[in-house]
Design a protein around this motif. Structure first.
Motif, PDB file in Angstrom:
ATOM      1  N   ILE A 269      -6.742  75.674 -43.425  1.00  0.00           N
ATOM      2  CA  ILE A 269      -6.599  76.641 -44.319  1.00  0.00           C
ATOM      3  C   ILE A 269      -7.901  77.232 -44.481  1.00  0.00           C
ATOM      4  CG2 ILE A 269      -5.918  77.394 -46.584  1.00  0.00           C
ATOM      5  CD1 ILE A 269      -3.485  75.609 -46.258  1.00  0.00           C
ATOM      6  N   LYS A 270      -8.998  76.411 -44.759  1.00  0.00           N
ATOM      7  CA  LYS A 270     -10.214  76.853 -45.160  1.00  0.00           C
ATOM      8  C   LYS A 270     -11.149  77.377 -44.137  1.00  0.00           C
ATOM      9  CE  LYS A 270     -10.265  73.827 -49.118  1.00  0.00           C
ATOM     10  NZ  LYS A 270     -10.686  72.650 -49.971  1.00  0.00           N
ATOM     11  N   SER A 271     -10.825  77.136 -42.752  1.00  0.00           N
ATOM     12  CA  SER A 271     -11.679  77.557 -41.657  1.00  0.00           C
ATOM     13  C   SER A 271     -11.709  78.941 -41.477  1.00  0.00           C
ATOM     14  CB  SER A 271     -11.135  76.664 -40.347  1.00  0.00           C
ATOM     15  OG  SER A 271     -11.854  77.161 -39.300  1.00  0.00           O
ATOM     16  N   PRO A 272     -12.717  79.573 -41.231  1.00  0.00           N
ATOM     17  CA  PRO A 272     -12.794  80.966 -40.801  1.00  0.00           C
ATOM     18  C   PRO A 272     -12.742  81.222 -39.361  1.00  0.00           C
ATOM     19  CG  PRO A 272     -14.951  79.953 -41.077  1.00  0.00           C
ATOM     20  CD  PRO A 272     -14.167  78.966 -41.427  1.00  0.00           C
ATOM     21  N   LEU A 273     -12.412  80.177 -38.551  1.00  0.00           N
ATOM     22  CA  LEU A 273     -11.938  80.217 -37.038  1.00  0.00           C
ATOM     23  C   LEU A 273     -10.863  80.705 -36.622  1.00  0.00           C
ATOM     24  CD1 LEU A 273     -14.589  77.363 -35.812  1.00  0.00           C
ATOM     25  CD2 LEU A 273     -15.121  79.563 -36.303  1.00  0.00           C
ATOM     26  N   MET A 274      -9.999  80.601 -37.541  1.00  0.00           N
ATOM     27  CA  MET A 274      -8.615  80.980 -37.280  1.00  0.00           C
ATOM     28  C   MET A 274      -8.036  82.097 -38.304  1.00  0.00           C
ATOM     29  SD  MET A 274      -7.052  77.031 -36.752  1.00  0.00           S
ATOM     30  CE  MET A 274      -5.184  77.390 -36.716  1.00  0.00           C
ATOM     31  N   THR A 275      -7.344  83.018 -37.714  1.00  0.00           N
ATOM     32  CA  THR A 275      -6.425  84.027 -38.626  1.00  0.00           C
ATOM     33  C   THR A 275      -5.460  83.379 -39.291  1.00  0.00           C
ATOM     34  OG1 THR A 275      -5.142  84.596 -36.833  1.00  0.00           O
ATOM     35  CG2 THR A 275      -6.979  85.605 -36.730  1.00  0.00           C
ATOM     36  N   THR A 276      -5.143  84.243 -40.440  1.00  0.00           N
ATOM     37  CA  THR A 276      -4.153  83.916 -41.138  1.00  0.00           C
ATOM     38  C   THR A 276      -2.777  83.691 -40.457  1.00  0.00           C
ATOM     39  OG1 THR A 276      -4.984  84.970 -43.008  1.00  0.00           O
ATOM     40  CG2 THR A 276      -2.746  84.533 -43.344  1.00  0.00           C
ATOM     41  N   ASP A 277      -2.376  84.598 -39.545  1.00  0.00           N
ATOM     42  CA  ASP A 277      -1.173  84.394 -38.726  1.00  0.00           C
ATOM     43  C   ASP A 277      -1.386  83.146 -37.945  1.00  0.00           C
ATOM     44  OD1 ASP A 277      -0.116  86.708 -39.909  1.00  0.00           O
ATOM     45  OD2 ASP A 277      -0.639  87.995 -38.002  1.00  0.00           O
ATOM     46  N   GLU A 278      -2.467  82.740 -37.324  1.00  0.00           N
ATOM     47  CA  GLU A 278      -2.647  81.689 -36.514  1.00  0.00           C
ATOM     48  C   GLU A 278      -2.469  80.269 -37.484  1.00  0.00           C
ATOM     49  OE1 GLU A 278      -5.698  82.972 -32.884  1.00  0.00           O
ATOM     50  OE2 GLU A 278      -6.465  82.438 -35.003  1.00  0.00           O
ATOM     51  N   LYS A 279      -2.992  80.241 -38.529  1.00  0.00           N
ATOM     52  CA  LYS A 279      -2.599  79.127 -39.355  1.00  0.00           C
ATOM     53  C   LYS A 279      -1.318  79.081 -39.857  1.00  0.00           C
ATOM     54  CE  LYS A 279      -7.342  79.721 -41.396  1.00  0.00           C
ATOM     55  NZ  LYS A 279      -8.218  80.274 -42.795  1.00  0.00           N
ATOM     56  N   ARG A 280      -0.678  80.103 -40.116  1.00  0.00           N
ATOM     57  CA  ARG A 280       0.868  80.079 -40.474  1.00  0.00           C
ATOM     58  C   ARG A 280       1.613  79.437 -39.220  1.00  0.00           C
ATOM     59  NH1 ARG A 280       0.420  85.352 -42.975  1.00  0.00           N
ATOM     60  NH2 ARG A 280       0.489  85.144 -45.152  1.00  0.00           N
ATOM     61  N   ALA A 281       1.268  79.803 -38.085  1.00  0.00           N
ATOM     62  CA  ALA A 281       1.981  79.300 -36.780  1.00  0.00           C
ATOM     63  C   ALA A 281       1.699  77.893 -36.652  1.00  0.00           C
ATOM     64  CB  ALA A 281       1.519  80.205 -35.700  1.00  0.00           C
ATOM     65  N   PHE A 282       0.345  77.696 -36.618  1.00  0.00           N
ATOM     66  CA  PHE A 282      -0.163  76.087 -36.570  1.00  0.00           C
ATOM     67  C   PHE A 282       0.542  75.169 -37.613  1.00  0.00           C
ATOM     68  CE2 PHE A 282      -3.266  72.900 -36.592  1.00  0.00           C
ATOM     69  CZ  PHE A 282      -3.227  72.173 -35.578  1.00  0.00           C
ATOM     70  N   LEU A 283       0.533  75.593 -38.739  1.00  0.00           N
ATOM     71  CA  LEU A 283       0.721  74.583 -39.839  1.00  0.00           C
ATOM     72  C   LEU A 283       2.230  74.465 -40.049  1.00  0.00           C
ATOM     73  CD1 LEU A 283      -2.006  75.679 -42.326  1.00  0.00           C
ATOM     74  CD2 LEU A 283      -1.894  73.677 -40.973  1.00  0.00           C
ATOM     75  N   GLY A 284       2.857  75.466 -39.576  1.00  0.00           N
ATOM     76  CA  GLY A 284       4.547  75.264 -39.520  1.00  0.00           C
ATOM     77  C   GLY A 284       5.501  75.973 -39.038  1.00  0.00           C
ATOM     78  N   GLU A 285       5.204  77.193 -38.770  1.00  0.00           N
ATOM     79  CA  GLU A 285       6.121  78.010 -38.084  1.00  0.00           C
ATOM     80  C   GLU A 285       6.559  77.954 -36.773  1.00  0.00           C
ATOM     81  OE1 GLU A 285       7.897  80.414 -39.511  1.00  0.00           O
ATOM     82  OE2 GLU A 285       6.842  80.131 -41.399  1.00  0.00           O
TER      83      GLU A 285
END
Length: 307
Positions: A269-285
């Motif tokens: 979540i804190k990383s600047p290397l991934m977009t918000t949409d990428e984080k949502r996909a990776f973390l749960g979607e």
């Protein structure tokens, strides 16, 4: 929280008491186990009874706002089929559990079919612990292939962790070719810190293959929090196969001997290397879609006493 969090790789057991490669794995006390000839801190030291229960995990999940978890199995924990069948019966919206057979010797197919008949929606193979010498167990053997085709026909998911590097990748290519509709989750992010790890990641170019990151904080433990190397590895894998093929996994409870459960994902979540949409996909979607989770719980943030 703006994210739905699903843990795609975790473990549960009430007691460890098994033999792996002729050496014992056995619960002792203070969160410790005898592990293949030495004493290891298997659980956080406050879990003094050695029970890695669903209830303790749910408390961690609620605190960290993790809506659901996938529970896979490993030979080092012993067979947990009976316990996991009870867990998913009691908490059907919080857990997806995998059954496991004795895959280290022939004759497992009837047991696999029985587990499926009992309602297990997935089977787990710790392929990195299968015999790899003269008595090697091949993933594309006739019995394995028969089981995989049966799983494909009945919509059963395969969770598999492979030996380091590309050793078992050609066998998996055979499996995927023969069973193109078999849903497969490859664990430990391809053993990302080992040579040729990307060969495992590339398997996710096939339509029904996913990669989960269980144990990635353990693999980058020498670097430690905030695990910049792990984020860069996730970025590299996403560039090769797409972020929609990757899922977050913690490898709970082993990894929380070093970090908290929340820390096992908040570095993403804190990383600047991934977009918000990428984080949502990776973390749960992605996991929600792949495992078919429904009725996910929404968990409030509870402030710590230190805040």
């Amino acid at each position: 929280m703006d994210y739905t969090i699903i843990d795609a790789h975790s473990h549960l057991w009430l007691n460890q008491d098994t033999i792996v490669n002729g050496l014992p794995v056995r619960t002792i006390d203070r969160g410790r186990s005898i592990f293949l000839g030495e004493e290891r801190q298997m659980l956080p030291p406050f879990m003094i009874d050695g029970r890695n229960s669903a209830e303790v995990f749910l408390s961690n999940m609620d605190y960290a706002q993790v809506s659901a978890a996938v529970v896979t199995q490993e030979f080092i924990d012993g067979n947990q089929n009976e316990y996991l069948a009870d867990v998913v019966k009691r908490y059907p919206d919080r857990f997806f559990v995998f059954g496991m057979c004795e895959f280290r010797k022939p004759g497992f197919l009837p047991d696999a079919k029985e587990l499926i008949a009992r309602g297990f929606r997935g089977l787990a193979i710790p392929a990195h612990r299968l015999p790899l010498g003269d008595d090697r167990v091949w993933l594309n053997s006739s019995e394995m292939m028969e089981m995989f085709k049966y799983m494909e026909k009945h919509g059963i998911i395969l969770s598999i962790t492979l030996a380091d590097g590309a050793l078992q990748v050609p066998e998996m290519e055979d499996v995927i070719s023969e069973c193109p509709d078999l849903k497969i989750a490859i664990g430990h992010f391809g053993m990302v810190t080992m040579p040729d790890w990307m060969e495992q990641i590339k398997l996710a170019r096939h339509k029904n293959v996913m990669i989960e990151s269980g144990g990635i904080t353990w693999l980058f433990n020498s670097e430690f929090y905030p695990f910049d190397g792990a984020v860069r590895a996730i970025r590299k894998a996403a560039d090769a196969v797409g972020m929609d093929k990757l899922m977050w996994g913690s490898d709970y409870p082993r990894t929380i001997t070093a970090i908290t459960y929340r820390m096992s994902y908040d570095f993403i979540i804190k990383s600047p290397l991934m977009t918000t949409d990428e984080k949502r996909a990776f973390l749960g979607e992605n996991a929600k879609r792949f495992y078919g989770f429904k009725n996910l719980i929404e968990l409030p943030y509870i402030k710590n006493m230190s805040e």
